[in-house]
Design an enzyme around this catalytic site. Sequence first.
Site, mmCIF file in Angstrom:
data_model
loop_
_atom_site.group_PDB
_atom_site.id
_atom_site.type_symbol
_atom_site.label_atom_id
_atom_site.label_comp_id
_atom_site.label_asym_id
_atom_site.label_seq_id
_atom_site.Cartn_x
_atom_site.Cartn_y
_atom_site.Cartn_z
ATOM 1 C CB CYS A 112 -0.954 -0.002 1.184
ATOM 2 S SG CYS A 112 -2.133 -1.335 1.078
ATOM 3 C CG HIS A 258 -3.172 3.371 1.602
ATOM 4 N ND1 HIS A 258 -3.436 2.970 0.316
ATOM 5 C CD2 HIS A 258 -3.427 2.305 2.398
ATOM 6 C CE1 HIS A 258 -3.827 1.708 0.340
ATOM 7 N NE2 HIS A 258 -3.833 1.281 1.589
ATOM 8 C CG ASN A 288 -6.333 -1.028 0.915
ATOM 9 O OD1 ASN A 288 -5.607 -0.659 -0.009
ATOM 10 N ND2 ASN A 288 -5.862 -1.420 2.077
#
Length: 340
Positions: A112, A258, A288
């Site tokens: 990520c 994020h 996500n």
Amino acid sequence: MTVSAVIAGLGAWLPPGVVTNNDLCSRLDTSEEWIESRTGIVERRAVSGGMATLDLAVEAGGRALKAAGVSGVDAVVVATTSPDRICPAGAPEVASRLGLGPIAAYDLTSACSGFVYGLATCAGLISAGIAKSVLFIGSEAFSTFIDPANRTTAPIFGDGAGAVVLRCGSPEEPGAIGPFDLGSDGAQADLLAINGGGSRQRSATGLGHGEVPTEDWYLSMAGRAIYQQAIARMTESSLAVLDRAGWSVTEVDRFVGHQANIRILNSVAQRLGIAPERALINIDRVGNALSASIPLVLAGAAAGGELRPGDRVLITAFGAGLSWGSTVLVWPDISIDSPL
Ligand code: ACO
């Protein structure tokens, strides 16, 4: 003369398949209310029918080139944690499919935080004089690495891709990226991992072809621990990069974290002293999307007018590794090619 990497164009793409919370409830012991209230996610996208990470990368990359008004670059870099294959890297295929010729091309894996690590790496290529322009893509079909029967991980992740064209420019102009703050903690690598398929498992005594345990095939995640680490690391890293840039928190117009969990984002913004309305959010529609998360949220906000030329932007990310990173830029007046 100091040279910086400057954003010249931005493109994004999402696969058409929508998975709603209601869809998940039909096969998991969960509820729409639990997923939305605990994560902020209402729906996410998922690949199907053989579509994979590089297909998304080509779509987003082509849009970024078009938005930048260029037909060629010196290098292609793809950040992904859901590669089409373990070998080879995907970036050479992306360069070939986009008709970019025999240019430098490689992949980068940092889960990520992949988009921030990739921006830093591409900025390095440009400032070292190795490339004058780079197509950098964050692309993920991570849904293919998630156990569809796991109620904790299945709701969280979504597929998609986002890309920027970076060109050589001056550190003073809008769109110039940096400084950066990057960090890692490999002692906690097991908190978020996919164990199957790598060299450790292949070399393990007695484990042969076709014997990979099902749980190793998919992502394992210690959600609570990751949650706490994400808040602490993104907050610390944001403060470190603001200090390096000489910006105060009050000078940040847009906070781009994020998109892991709306509660994580709210908590980081609150600890930094950034009002919720200054945060850019797309987790409700996208989930996500790992290394694609930040370019997807930038593309949606810029296309929708929430992010405007001249805005001072703070970007921060956290993910498996553990790894984290932050950067800043003044948003440039560029074209966006995005479905969001
Ligand atoms: N529906 C209903 N109940 C659920 C669900 C679900 N989908 N998932 C978990 N639960 C249950 C758990 O079983 C647990 O039940 P128990 O108390 O009976 O044991 C309870 O809910 C609470 O579980 P927690 O894990 O403590 O729930 P939490 O509020 O922490 O939310 C979540 C879980 C959403 C996973 C959260 O921890 C989170 O977002 N963590 C970060 C995850 C993340 O960002 N991962 C990606 C990192 S980035 C990368 O690089 C890939």
